[in-house]
Motif scaffolding. Sequence first.
Motif, PDB file in Angstrom:
ATOM      1  N   ASP A  82       7.661 -10.801 -23.393  1.00 50.27           N
ATOM      2  CA  ASP A  82       7.439 -11.876 -22.426  1.00 50.27           C
ATOM      3  C   ASP A  82       8.397 -11.742 -21.241  1.00 50.27           C
ATOM      4  OD1 ASP A  82       5.372 -13.110 -23.816  1.00 50.27           O
ATOM      5  OD2 ASP A  82       6.719 -14.391 -24.968  1.00 50.27           O
ATOM      6  N   ASP A  86       6.347 -11.603 -15.324  1.00 44.63           N
ATOM      7  CA  ASP A  86       6.048 -12.015 -13.954  1.00 44.63           C
ATOM      8  C   ASP A  86       6.201 -10.861 -12.974  1.00 44.63           C
ATOM      9  OD1 ASP A  86       8.756 -12.022 -14.539  1.00 44.63           O
ATOM     10  OD2 ASP A  86       9.235 -13.572 -13.092  1.00 44.63           O
ATOM     11  N   GLU A  87       7.013  -9.866 -13.306  1.00 47.31           N
ATOM     12  CA  GLU A  87       7.158  -8.682 -12.460  1.00 47.31           C
ATOM     13  C   GLU A  87       6.088  -7.647 -12.778  1.00 47.31           C
ATOM     14  OE1 GLU A  87      10.379  -5.106 -11.403  1.00 47.31           O
ATOM     15  OE2 GLU A  87      10.962  -6.745 -12.730  1.00 47.31           O
ATOM     16  N   VAL A  89       2.922  -8.097 -14.054  1.00 48.74           N
ATOM     17  CA  VAL A  89       1.536  -8.456 -13.745  1.00 48.74           C
ATOM     18  C   VAL A  89       1.102  -7.992 -12.354  1.00 48.74           C
ATOM     19  CG1 VAL A  89       0.027 -10.439 -13.245  1.00 48.74           C
ATOM     20  CG2 VAL A  89       1.223 -10.296 -15.432  1.00 48.74           C
ATOM     21  N   HIS A 200       0.830 -13.233 -23.714  1.00 49.81           N
ATOM     22  CA  HIS A 200       1.854 -14.035 -23.032  1.00 49.81           C
ATOM     23  C   HIS A 200       1.477 -15.497 -22.811  1.00 49.81           C
ATOM     24  CE1 HIS A 200       3.800 -10.216 -22.336  1.00 49.81           C
ATOM     25  NE2 HIS A 200       2.765  -9.774 -21.665  1.00 49.81           N
ATOM     26  N   GLN A 203      -2.307 -18.980 -19.416  1.00 50.68           N
ATOM     27  CA  GLN A 203      -2.150 -19.043 -17.962  1.00 50.68           C
ATOM     28  C   GLN A 203      -2.061 -17.661 -17.333  1.00 50.68           C
ATOM     29  OE1 GLN A 203       0.107 -19.742 -20.194  1.00 50.68           O
ATOM     30  NE2 GLN A 203       2.130 -18.991 -19.595  1.00 50.68           N
ATOM     31  N   TRP A 204      -1.560 -16.681 -18.086  1.00 54.54           N
ATOM     32  CA  TRP A 204      -1.427 -15.331 -17.542  1.00 54.54           C
ATOM     33  C   TRP A 204      -2.778 -14.647 -17.404  1.00 54.54           C
ATOM     34  CZ3 TRP A 204       2.554 -13.903 -14.894  1.00 54.54           C
ATOM     35  CH2 TRP A 204       3.782 -14.516 -15.129  1.00 54.54           C
ATOM     36  N   ARG A 207      -4.003 -15.955 -14.123  1.00 53.30           N
ATOM     37  CA  ARG A 207      -3.169 -15.481 -13.025  1.00 53.30           C
ATOM     38  C   ARG A 207      -3.470 -14.026 -12.680  1.00 53.30           C
ATOM     39  NH1 ARG A 207       3.152 -16.878 -13.206  1.00 53.30           N
ATOM     40  NH2 ARG A 207       2.143 -18.850 -13.783  1.00 53.30           N
ATOM     41  N   THR A 211      -4.139 -12.388  -8.972  1.00 57.96           N
ATOM     42  CA  THR A 211      -3.191 -11.370  -8.515  1.00 57.96           C
ATOM     43  C   THR A 211      -3.923 -10.082  -8.163  1.00 57.96           C
ATOM     44  OG1 THR A 211      -1.514 -12.334  -9.971  1.00 57.96           O
ATOM     45  CG2 THR A 211      -1.068 -10.138  -9.107  1.00 57.96           C
TER      46      THR A 211
END
Length: 278
Positions: A82, A86-87, A89, A200, A203-204, A207, A211
């Motif tokens: 986890d 954020d980096e 994705v 994860h 929400q991912w 997202r 993205t």
Amino acid sequence: MRKLTVWTTDGFSRNLVLRTYTNPAGLLHAEDWLSRESTALTMLSGSGVPTPELVAVDPTAAHCEYPSLLMTHLPGWTVLTDEGVDERVPLLALQLVEIHAAPAHIRPREYQVLTTADTVKVPAQADATVWAAAIDVLRRPVTTYDGRVLHRDFQPGNVLFDVSQNGAHRITGVVDWAGASWGPTDVDVAHCSTNLALLHGPQWGSRFASTYEEAGGILAESSRARQYWRVRDALACSEEVQLWAAPWREAGRIDLTPCLVEDRLEAYISLLMNAHGQ
């Protein structure tokens, strides 16, 4: 899968990877899978997509004991934690955009989907109303699309990263091209979204699609068509959700119990349906 280190008499060494299909289930599809992978590696050579280089292939075991493919070894490793998601994705999204932009000098076989409204397995504790609506999505006709090169199993488990001492991530390879196909970009985006949602959190999954577009990717024009592909892939996962995360647990994500993965799948499907006013 075996990593081989080949030495010459003058002391030169080279790392290679040998993929061999030996079990009965794999042998049924070995010729198709190896042919697809060898075609994809040949087509993508020099494209900028970091793939292994094809060394040799024997899809019918004419020369080897079993159907096999030999390719170069790439640096890096899979990263499933986890921490740092954020980096990673945005990097995954940009990499998929580059795959879909690759020229199809040799067009792969048309994509296939096997899940139908009748094969979906509804979890015992699932919201029956939401799942019934989701299953109805599969009954819609497939929309028209502009075809692109698809990986067909693009997800964190098939992407290699290098992580620097300061924590920065860099993609060093995309592997496992046995399912390479031709079809709508939404197929790959939906599949990676499902994997991210289970790895994860739901929400991912949502997202990743946005993205991908921010990175320059093009998806179906209508939200209805986009929903179709994402719901289809998520429901396909329902057929084997108890086994889905087994490789992830073996790789260290012991927190991904079958119960947790099933709960995340239900939450992700609910999110997909609610996002479109269902």
